[in-house]
Design a protein around this motif. Structure first.
Motif, PDB file in Angstrom:
ATOM      1  N   ARG A   1       0.852  -1.193   0.000  1.00 54.99           N
ATOM      2  CA  ARG A   1       0.000   0.000   0.000  1.00 54.99           C
ATOM      3  C   ARG A   1       0.889   1.245   0.000  1.00 54.99           C
ATOM      4  O   ARG A   1       0.911   2.021   0.944  1.00 54.99           O
ATOM      5  N   GLU A   2       1.624   1.430  -1.081  1.00 55.69           N
ATOM      6  CA  GLU A   2       2.484   2.594  -1.244  1.00 55.69           C
ATOM      7  C   GLU A   2       2.968   2.623  -2.682  1.00 55.69           C
ATOM      8  O   GLU A   2       2.639   1.746  -3.480  1.00 55.69           O
ATOM      9  N   PHE A   3       3.766   3.641  -3.016  1.00 60.51           N
ATOM     10  CA  PHE A   3       4.415   3.673  -4.319  1.00 60.51           C
ATOM     11  C   PHE A   3       5.858   4.093  -4.114  1.00 60.51           C
ATOM     12  O   PHE A   3       6.164   5.260  -3.909  1.00 60.51           O
TER      13      PHE A   3
ATOM     14  N   GLU B   1       7.331  -0.795  -6.366  1.00 57.33           N
ATOM     15  CA  GLU B   1       6.102  -0.550  -7.123  1.00 57.33           C
ATOM     16  C   GLU B   1       6.420   0.048  -8.506  1.00 57.33           C
ATOM     17  O   GLU B   1       5.772  -0.308  -9.502  1.00 57.33           O
TER      18      GLU B   1
ATOM     19  N   GLN C   1      -6.999  -2.008  -1.434  1.00 58.81           N
ATOM     20  CA  GLN C   1      -6.587  -0.614  -1.305  1.00 58.81           C
ATOM     21  C   GLN C   1      -5.077  -0.551  -1.464  1.00 58.81           C
ATOM     22  O   GLN C   1      -4.359  -1.301  -0.797  1.00 58.81           O
ATOM     23  N   THR C   2      -4.579   0.335  -2.325  1.00 61.75           N
ATOM     24  CA  THR C   2      -3.140   0.391  -2.588  1.00 61.75           C
ATOM     25  C   THR C   2      -2.534   1.771  -2.342  1.00 61.75           C
ATOM     26  O   THR C   2      -1.342   1.969  -2.557  1.00 61.75           O
ATOM     27  N   ALA C   3      -3.328   2.726  -1.889  1.00 60.22           N
ATOM     28  CA  ALA C   3      -2.817   4.072  -1.661  1.00 60.22           C
ATOM     29  C   ALA C   3      -2.144   4.164  -0.291  1.00 60.22           C
ATOM     30  O   ALA C   3      -2.646   3.639   0.705  1.00 60.22           O
ATOM     31  N   ASP C   4      -1.016   4.849  -0.239  1.00 62.62           N
ATOM     32  CA  ASP C   4      -0.310   5.129   1.008  1.00 62.62           C
ATOM     33  C   ASP C   4      -1.103   6.190   1.775  1.00 62.62           C
ATOM     34  O   ASP C   4      -1.349   7.282   1.254  1.00 62.62           O
TER      35      ASP C   4
ATOM     36  N   ASP D   1       0.247   5.725  -5.055  1.00 60.96           N
ATOM     37  CA  ASP D   1      -0.589   4.570  -5.383  1.00 60.96           C
ATOM     38  C   ASP D   1      -0.123   3.975  -6.707  1.00 60.96           C
ATOM     39  O   ASP D   1      -0.127   4.650  -7.741  1.00 60.96           O
TER      40      ASP D   1
ATOM     41  N   HIS E   1      -2.111   4.230 -10.144  1.00 60.61           N
ATOM     42  CA  HIS E   1      -2.037   5.397 -11.025  1.00 60.61           C
ATOM     43  C   HIS E   1      -0.936   5.254 -12.076  1.00 60.61           C
ATOM     44  O   HIS E   1      -0.832   6.085 -12.980  1.00 60.61           O
TER      45      HIS E   1
ATOM     46  N   ARG F   1      -8.115  -6.734  -8.146  1.00 53.65           N
ATOM     47  CA  ARG F   1      -7.962  -6.341  -6.747  1.00 53.65           C
ATOM     48  C   ARG F   1      -8.568  -7.411  -5.828  1.00 53.65           C
ATOM     49  O   ARG F   1      -9.580  -8.033  -6.169  1.00 53.65           O
TER      50      ARG F   1
ATOM     51  N   THR G   1       5.283  13.538  -6.530  1.00 50.56           N
ATOM     52  CA  THR G   1       4.520  12.710  -7.464  1.00 50.56           C
ATOM     53  C   THR G   1       5.141  12.716  -8.858  1.00 50.56           C
ATOM     54  O   THR G   1       4.663  11.993  -9.738  1.00 50.56           O
TER      55      THR G   1
END
Length: 342
Positions: free
Chosen positions: A10-12, A16, A39-42, A48, A51, A61, A242
């Motif tokens: 759950r991060e990028f 990732e 859910q993969t967003a930090d 994420d 994206h 998922r 980002t």
């Protein structure tokens, strides 16, 4: 070929990015599926992987069955030619299903993005190491079932004018003079990155007043690191970015202070941007800078890092030979590795 990639994070960050770029390239000529958590967003940064996944890659998922249940459903019946796992959580689950005989004859391979752990990879058919230190740590039973395939970097698509805009915009945003010499570092603000050591080395180096240090990233150590910061130290905490690696166009040098980086993708990205670099002599940095020992300093040594910063301040833009870190070539080697187990 039908390829299933498995990642449970759950991060990028570096891993990732690796998965996003590899799956995008493979999807040009193969049927590629990527299994992710629901859910993969930090929660801290918003980073994420979803994206950054190419449209040609099918994303699945985890649902009410959980990650293990969804993985079992995907693997059951051998509908994929190969299963490729990344990091411990996904690898443990795929290995357990392999041992239980639920994957048929489908081979399961994993990429070691960190250190080898038997619990995570004991059920795999093959392992990909991204750095030589990982090879040295492998148990003997893997001698004929592993390959060394490093990470890669994708050259920046920015032209000279675009790089100038990135440089000017970033410096305006953070009140840095346009003619300043700016050294950056990037990563999660966690203990193993040794940003605390870097800040001590920065103060000890006593660099000229037109020199700034920018830390790009966020993490649990941020408030602690910022506590001793004063404006006169010319240290900027820029937060999570980002637009990495394009943001490297804003800087004049790069420093990596980690105790050990498994590979050091961020180092490779800084070099691709033409920056002179200083890195700790441990982990993947030894592979990347093995022919440039002057760029390496002892890990966890504030005096050595301070001297490295002073050397970095005297450097100018460089052109590095990164021909051995080509995505197409590393993807070709990965496909060859798959075929060893089919």
């Amino acid at each position: 070929m039908k390829i299933l990639h498995c990642l449970s994070t759950r991060e990028f960050a570096g891993t990732e990015r690796h998965v996003a770029e590899l799956t995008a390239f493979q999807a040009r000529s193969h049927d590629v599926t990527l299994l992710l958590e629901s859910q993969t967003a930090d929660f801290r940064t918003g980073g994420d992987i979803a994206h950054h996944i190419a449209s040609a890659v099918r994303i699945v998922r985890a649902d009410w069955r959980g990650y293990l249940g969804c993985l079992a459903r995907l693997m059951y019946g051998g509908s994929f030619d190969v299963v490729h796992t990344h990091l411990g959580q996904a690898s443990i689950r795929a290995g357990a299903l392999k041992k239980a005989g639920l994957t048929g004859k489908t081979p399961v391979v994993g990429t070691l993005h960190n250190a080898y752990r038997g619990r995570s990879y004991g059920g795999h058919d093959g392992l990909i190491c991204i750095a030589r230190w990982q090879q040295a740590d492998l148990p003997t039973q893997w001698a004929e079932r592993h390959a060394l395939i490093s990470n890669w970097t994708i050259p920046s698509r920015l032209d000279a004018q675009q790089r100038a805009v990135v440089r000017s915009t970033f410096r305006q945003k953070h009140d840095i003079p346009q003619d300043a010499f700016v050294i950056c570092t990037m990563g999660r603000l966690v203990p193993e990155k040794r940003f605390d050591l870097l800040l001590r080395a920065w103060k000890q180096a006593a660099l000229p007043v037109d020199t700034y240090l920018v830390l790009i990233g966020d993490g649990p150590q941020r408030s602690c690191l910022e506590r001793g910061y004063v404006v006169q130290d010319r240290i900027i905490f820029a937060g999570y970015s980002t637009d990495a690696p394009a943001v490297f166009a804003a800087f004049d040098g790069f420093v990596l202070s980690s105790t050990r980086e498994p590979f050091g993708l961020v180092l490779l990205e800084a070099m691709a941007a033409g920056l002179p670099v200083c890195a700790t002599a441990a982990g993947g940095a030894l592979d990347i800078l093995g022919h440039d020992p002057a760029c390496l300093v002892r890990p966890d040594d504030v005096d050595a890092l301070s001297a490295g910063l002073r050397r970095l301040r005297r450097q100018s833009a460089q052109v590095w030979d990164l021909s051995s870190y080509d995505l197409a070539e590393q993807a070709r080697k990965t496909e060859q590795f798959y075929h060893r187990f089919l």
